[in-house]
Write a protein that holds these residues in place. Structure first.
Motif, PDB file in Angstrom:
ATOM      1  N   MET A  90      42.658  43.068  38.545  1.00  0.00           N
ATOM      2  CA  MET A  90      43.662  43.107  39.613  1.00  0.00           C
ATOM      3  C   MET A  90      43.409  42.053  40.706  1.00  0.00           C
ATOM      4  SD  MET A  90      45.408  45.520  38.248  1.00  0.00           S
ATOM      5  CE  MET A  90      46.639  45.891  39.459  1.00  0.00           C
ATOM      6  N   LYS A  91      42.648  41.015  40.393  1.00  0.00           N
ATOM      7  CA  LYS A  91      42.343  39.970  41.372  1.00  0.00           C
ATOM      8  C   LYS A  91      42.619  38.611  40.760  1.00  0.00           C
ATOM      9  CE  LYS A  91      40.579  42.530  44.689  1.00  0.00           C
ATOM     10  NZ  LYS A  91      41.036  42.505  46.065  1.00  0.00           N
ATOM     11  N   GLY A  92      42.739  37.613  41.617  1.00  0.00           N
ATOM     12  CA  GLY A  92      42.973  36.250  41.177  1.00  0.00           C
ATOM     13  C   GLY A  92      41.698  35.558  40.743  1.00  0.00           C
ATOM     14  N   VAL A  93      41.880  34.337  40.275  1.00  0.00           N
ATOM     15  CA  VAL A  93      40.763  33.589  39.699  1.00  0.00           C
ATOM     16  C   VAL A  93      39.624  33.367  40.700  1.00  0.00           C
ATOM     17  CG1 VAL A  93      41.780  31.307  40.114  1.00  0.00           C
ATOM     18  CG2 VAL A  93      40.156  31.617  38.249  1.00  0.00           C
ATOM     19  N   ALA A  94      39.929  33.096  41.959  1.00  0.00           N
ATOM     20  CA  ALA A  94      38.889  32.833  42.957  1.00  0.00           C
ATOM     21  C   ALA A  94      37.996  34.051  43.197  1.00  0.00           C
ATOM     22  CB  ALA A  94      39.514  32.385  44.280  1.00  0.00           C
ATOM     23  N   ASP A  95      38.453  35.236  42.810  1.00  0.00           N
ATOM     24  CA  ASP A  95      37.670  36.457  42.976  1.00  0.00           C
ATOM     25  C   ASP A  95      36.905  36.848  41.715  1.00  0.00           C
ATOM     26  OD1 ASP A  95      38.327  37.084  45.688  1.00  0.00           O
ATOM     27  OD2 ASP A  95      40.348  37.587  45.000  1.00  0.00           O
ATOM     28  N   GLY A  96      36.939  35.992  40.689  1.00  0.00           N
ATOM     29  CA  GLY A  96      36.171  36.258  39.480  1.00  0.00           C
ATOM     30  C   GLY A  96      34.682  36.193  39.787  1.00  0.00           C
ATOM     31  N   TYR A  97      33.900  36.738  38.894  1.00  0.00           N
ATOM     32  CA  TYR A  97      32.448  36.769  39.078  1.00  0.00           C
ATOM     33  C   TYR A  97      31.784  35.683  38.232  1.00  0.00           C
ATOM     34  CZ  TYR A  97      33.439  41.475  40.810  1.00  0.00           C
ATOM     35  OH  TYR A  97      33.933  42.547  41.498  1.00  0.00           O
ATOM     36  N   VAL A  98      30.903  34.898  38.848  1.00  0.00           N
ATOM     37  CA  VAL A  98      30.058  33.965  38.114  1.00  0.00           C
ATOM     38  C   VAL A  98      28.738  34.676  37.878  1.00  0.00           C
ATOM     39  CG1 VAL A  98      28.900  31.722  38.129  1.00  0.00           C
ATOM     40  CG2 VAL A  98      31.181  31.969  39.163  1.00  0.00           C
ATOM     41  N   VAL A  99      28.360  34.810  36.620  1.00  0.00           N
ATOM     42  CA  VAL A  99      27.206  35.611  36.261  1.00  0.00           C
ATOM     43  C   VAL A  99      26.226  34.763  35.443  1.00  0.00           C
ATOM     44  CG1 VAL A  99      26.461  37.743  35.134  1.00  0.00           C
ATOM     45  CG2 VAL A  99      28.742  37.608  36.131  1.00  0.00           C
TER      46      VAL A  99
END
Length: 138
Positions: A90-99
Motif C-alpha cells: 500500500m505504499k509507493g516505490v520510495a517507501d520500499g525497503y532496501v534489505v
C-alpha cells in the motif's frame, strides 16, 4: 505457465519498472531492467551503484531467501554488494525497503568511511561541501 502466476509476474515486472523509474530520477539516469539469465542471473535492475539489485513484490516476505539470492547475483554481476528492494504494501516505490545482511552492510559502510577519509585528506573543502549537501538532503 500457469494462469495464477501471470498476475504475480506482472506485479513483479511493474515493481521492477517502478524501481527503475525512481532510480532514473533520483540516482542514475542509466538505470535499467536486466534480462534474466537463469542460473547466472545478475539481478533484476542494473544501475544501483555498486549493487546487484533483486526486486521483490510478494505477499509473503522471505528475507533470508532474498538476501541469499541478491548476494549470489552480486557475484555473477561482478558487483561488491547485493540487496533486495522489497515492496511495502500500500505504499509507493520510495517507501520500499532496501534489505541486505549485516555483513554486506558493514562492508558497504567500511568502504564509504574509507572513501570519505580519502576525500577528506585529498580535499577537505570538497568533502565539507558534499557532506553539507547530503546532510541537507536528508
Amino acid at each position: 505457465m500457469r494462469e495464477s502466476s501471470t498476475p504475480a509476474k506482472a506485479k513483479g515486472t511493474a515493481w521492477e519498472s517502478d524501481i527503475v523509474g525512481y532510480l532514473r530520477e533520483q540516482h542514475n539516469p542509466g538505470a535499467r531492467r536486466n534480462v534474466q539469465m537463469g542460473a547466472r542471473d545478475i539481478g533484476d535492475v542494473d544501475g544501483y551503484y555498486l549493487h546487484a539489485l533483486e526486486a521483490k513484490a510478494e505477499k509473503t516476505i522471505t528475507l533470508a531467501d532474498y538476501i541469499a539470492q541478491a548476494n549470489r547475483e552480486a557475484v555473477h554481476a561482478g558487483q561488491p554488494f547485493g540487496c533486495a528492494v522489497v515492496k511495502r504494501r500500500m505504499k509507493g516505490v520510495a517507501d520500499g525497503y532496501v534489505v541486505r545482511d549485516l555483513r554486506t552492510d558493514v562492508r558497504l559502510l567500511n568502504r564509504m568511511r574509507d572513501m570519505e577519509d580519502a576525500l577528506r585528506l585529498h580535499s577537505k573543502a570538497h568533502w565539507e561541501a558534499l557532506d553539507k549537501a547530503h546532510r541537507e538532503a536528508a
